[in-house]
Design a protein around this motif. Sequence first.
Motif, mmCIF file in Angstrom:
data_model
loop_
_atom_site.group_PDB
_atom_site.id
_atom_site.type_symbol
_atom_site.label_atom_id
_atom_site.label_comp_id
_atom_site.label_asym_id
_atom_site.label_seq_id
_atom_site.Cartn_x
_atom_site.Cartn_y
_atom_site.Cartn_z
ATOM 1 N N PRO A 22 0.701 -1.409 -0.219
ATOM 2 C CA PRO A 22 -0.192 0.202 0.104
ATOM 3 C C PRO A 22 0.781 1.593 0.113
ATOM 4 O O PRO A 22 0.279 2.430 -1.177
ATOM 5 C CB PRO A 22 -0.605 -0.458 1.399
ATOM 6 N N LEU A 23 2.197 0.971 0.999
ATOM 7 C CA LEU A 23 2.666 2.439 0.913
ATOM 8 C C LEU A 23 3.726 2.491 -0.696
ATOM 9 O O LEU A 23 3.779 3.626 -1.004
ATOM 10 C CB LEU A 23 4.109 2.500 2.023
ATOM 11 N N VAL A 24 4.004 1.384 -1.264
ATOM 12 C CA VAL A 24 4.416 1.168 -2.843
ATOM 13 C C VAL A 24 3.441 1.807 -3.693
ATOM 14 O O VAL A 24 4.121 3.660 -3.855
ATOM 15 C CB VAL A 24 5.033 -0.006 -3.228
ATOM 16 N N VAL A 25 2.545 1.059 -3.776
ATOM 17 C CA VAL A 25 0.831 2.215 -4.938
ATOM 18 C C VAL A 25 1.360 3.618 -3.463
ATOM 19 O O VAL A 25 0.288 4.875 -4.424
ATOM 20 C CB VAL A 25 -0.512 1.508 -3.742
ATOM 21 N N ALA A 247 -6.729 -8.788 -11.387
ATOM 22 C CA ALA A 247 -6.342 -9.641 -12.174
ATOM 23 C C ALA A 247 -5.596 -10.512 -11.933
ATOM 24 O O ALA A 247 -5.406 -11.941 -12.937
ATOM 25 C CB ALA A 247 -4.307 -9.880 -11.369
ATOM 26 N N VAL A 248 -6.285 -11.736 -10.506
ATOM 27 C CA VAL A 248 -6.331 -13.032 -10.818
ATOM 28 C C VAL A 248 -7.415 -13.223 -11.264
ATOM 29 O O VAL A 248 -7.415 -14.885 -12.174
ATOM 30 C CB VAL A 248 -6.753 -13.692 -9.198
ATOM 31 N N LEU A 249 -8.210 -12.795 -11.420
ATOM 32 C CA LEU A 249 -10.227 -13.668 -11.770
ATOM 33 C C LEU A 249 -9.823 -13.126 -12.867
ATOM 34 O O LEU A 249 -10.236 -14.174 -13.743
ATOM 35 C CB LEU A 249 -10.919 -12.357 -11.287
ATOM 36 N N PHE A 250 -9.472 -12.057 -13.747
ATOM 37 C CA PHE A 250 -9.811 -11.652 -15.350
ATOM 38 C C PHE A 250 -8.272 -11.306 -15.993
ATOM 39 O O PHE A 250 -8.910 -11.453 -17.058
ATOM 40 C CB PHE A 250 -10.676 -10.448 -15.263
ATOM 41 N N LEU A 251 -7.865 -11.409 -15.690
ATOM 42 C CA LEU A 251 -6.050 -11.411 -16.270
ATOM 43 C C LEU A 251 -5.263 -12.395 -16.008
ATOM 44 O O LEU A 251 -4.065 -12.533 -16.566
ATOM 45 C CB LEU A 251 -5.678 -10.468 -15.964
ATOM 46 N N LYS A 270 0.962 -7.277 -13.487
ATOM 47 C CA LYS A 270 -1.019 -6.758 -13.447
ATOM 48 C C LYS A 270 -1.188 -6.946 -12.776
ATOM 49 O O LYS A 270 -2.201 -6.009 -13.020
ATOM 50 C CB LYS A 270 -1.684 -7.957 -13.448
ATOM 51 N N THR A 271 -1.148 -6.226 -11.735
ATOM 52 C CA THR A 271 -1.928 -5.435 -9.959
ATOM 53 C C THR A 271 -1.177 -4.134 -9.723
ATOM 54 O O THR A 271 -1.852 -3.433 -9.993
ATOM 55 C CB THR A 271 -1.166 -6.474 -9.037
ATOM 56 N N GLY A 272 0.207 -4.602 -10.159
ATOM 57 C CA GLY A 272 1.006 -2.575 -10.671
ATOM 58 C C GLY A 272 -0.150 -2.231 -11.755
ATOM 59 O O GLY A 272 -0.589 -0.691 -11.392
ATOM 60 N N LEU A 273 -0.174 -2.972 -12.455
ATOM 61 C CA LEU A 273 -0.447 -1.725 -13.947
ATOM 62 C C LEU A 273 -2.186 -1.790 -13.801
ATOM 63 O O LEU A 273 -2.489 -0.430 -13.412
ATOM 64 C CB LEU A 273 -0.687 -2.878 -15.175
ATOM 65 N N LEU A 274 -2.766 -2.562 -13.168
ATOM 66 C CA LEU A 274 -4.247 -2.187 -12.609
ATOM 67 C C LEU A 274 -4.124 -1.293 -11.419
ATOM 68 O O LEU A 274 -4.968 0.481 -11.693
ATOM 69 C CB LEU A 274 -4.919 -3.273 -12.046
ATOM 70 N N ALA A 275 -3.582 -0.589 -10.606
ATOM 71 C CA ALA A 275 -3.068 0.186 -9.698
ATOM 72 C C ALA A 275 -2.329 1.608 -10.398
ATOM 73 O O ALA A 275 -3.357 2.548 -10.148
ATOM 74 C CB ALA A 275 -1.829 -0.177 -8.229
ATOM 75 N N PHE A 276 -2.106 1.212 -11.186
ATOM 76 C CA PHE A 276 -1.106 2.494 -12.343
ATOM 77 C C PHE A 276 -2.497 3.008 -12.602
ATOM 78 O O PHE A 276 -3.123 4.491 -12.539
ATOM 79 C CB PHE A 276 -0.419 2.478 -13.303
ATOM 80 N N VAL A 277 -3.596 2.450 -13.393
ATOM 81 C CA VAL A 277 -5.030 2.650 -14.070
ATOM 82 C C VAL A 277 -6.074 3.377 -12.731
ATOM 83 O O VAL A 277 -6.795 4.087 -13.051
ATOM 84 C CB VAL A 277 -5.855 1.102 -14.335
#
Lengths: 320, 138
Positions: A22-25, A247-251, A270-277
């Motif tokens: 969470p801190l990274v995000v 990411a787990v369910l759909f990607l 994948k998690t990181g890219l979604l967090a960017f979105v």
Amino acid sequence: MDSTLDVVLRLVAVLVVFLVLPLVVGQTEHKVMAHMQGRLGPMYAGGFHGWAQLVADGVKFAQKEDVVPAAADRRVFQLAPAVALLPYLLVLIAIPVGPHGFVGEAVDAGLFFVLAVMGVGVLGSLMAGWASANKFSLLGGVRTAAQLMAYEVPMLLTAASVAMAAGTVSLPGILDAFHWWWIPWQIVGGLVFFTAGLAELQRPPFDMPVADSEIIFGAYTEYTGLRFALFLLAEYAGIVVLCALTAVLFLGGWHGPMSGSLGWLWTLVKTGLLAFVVIWLRVSYPRLREDQLQKLAWTILIPLSLAQIALTGVVKVVIS
Amino acid sequence: MPESTVAAARAESYFAESYFHTYSVVGLVAVVGVLFVAVAFAAGHLLRPVAPTREKMLTYECGVDPVGEGWAQTQIRYYVYAFLYVIFAVDAIYLFPWATVFAAPGFGGTTLVEMFVFIGFLAVGLLYAWKKGVLEWT
């Protein structure tokens, strides 16, 4: 003895991930938002591009006085941040990171467990909103409750669509059954799930429960110091959990080239890219009105997710 | 016969064991979380200053003295959504057990048609609410 050590290691790993990601995000959000808006963001704390800004924030939060308003319902007020935060920690243990059992703990009814526990987090906001005995907080709490009704159903329905495709509700089981063509097959469900998840996290454009220009900070108006920091941590932990889950369910989670050895990296990417979105959307869209969210949910998201379930059912029966 | 019964019993006890193992780990995570929050609150208690004043303890209302009670009465417009939500959420729960078996051998087409009937009911209900105008405020 070995298995005890194993469990302890898993617990420590989950706690570390829960406190670091969470801190990274959050830091990424500072920087990404700043650059998208043509400014620098934090540059001072820690020397190099303000990397220690959130650590400095944490130190500041820990030293601030803890004010509980005289009119507030004291116990509930003080307990609310913990209720908002802990569900996301619990969910993390069930999210698979890599192949061959690289998961905190493979929960059989994982999908069900994850959705049920994530729903509990909202109680924290409701408790905060009601216990503060503040008009802004109460409005924020009621908006939170209304928002829950808007996003929970599309989220459940699209998750059910993935469970239909995989024929199981175990998260590692869903990934074992995954094929690349699931992504186009489930894309509508994925978009609906992610949108509904944004509403759960009260992130822009669905941040009317904390709309700062209307109701100060919604349910968290009266909070200071550490308890406020825990609410913030809950929001960012929520982003991590939602993105990992999408990411787990759909990607396809850990699926990707060289997934045998680098599966965990794919999950993270994948998690990181979604967090960017998630951050990108915050910068791009204005806030919806409360009734606009309800309308979006009931007239667009739910019909779309019902259509996705129909599509999933037909394709699944045809190919099996 | 007895052998298969023994095997079944064994499988059952294995499932029970892994079930309890799984959820005891989940329980341990909850304990770790509670400990984390408790330690954070205790540390905060030691670190932070305590200097309450009457004004500081007032309910925040943009700097002026609070008017009336905090638990003010508001018009809850969301109650219709709450009804809709309960109906849909309860229905959605039934989808999950069905989802895990509907494509298994011996189910197939008929089970799928049943699901379409189910979704049809939901869709008609939603259309009815829509037509009634409860999904719009303006």
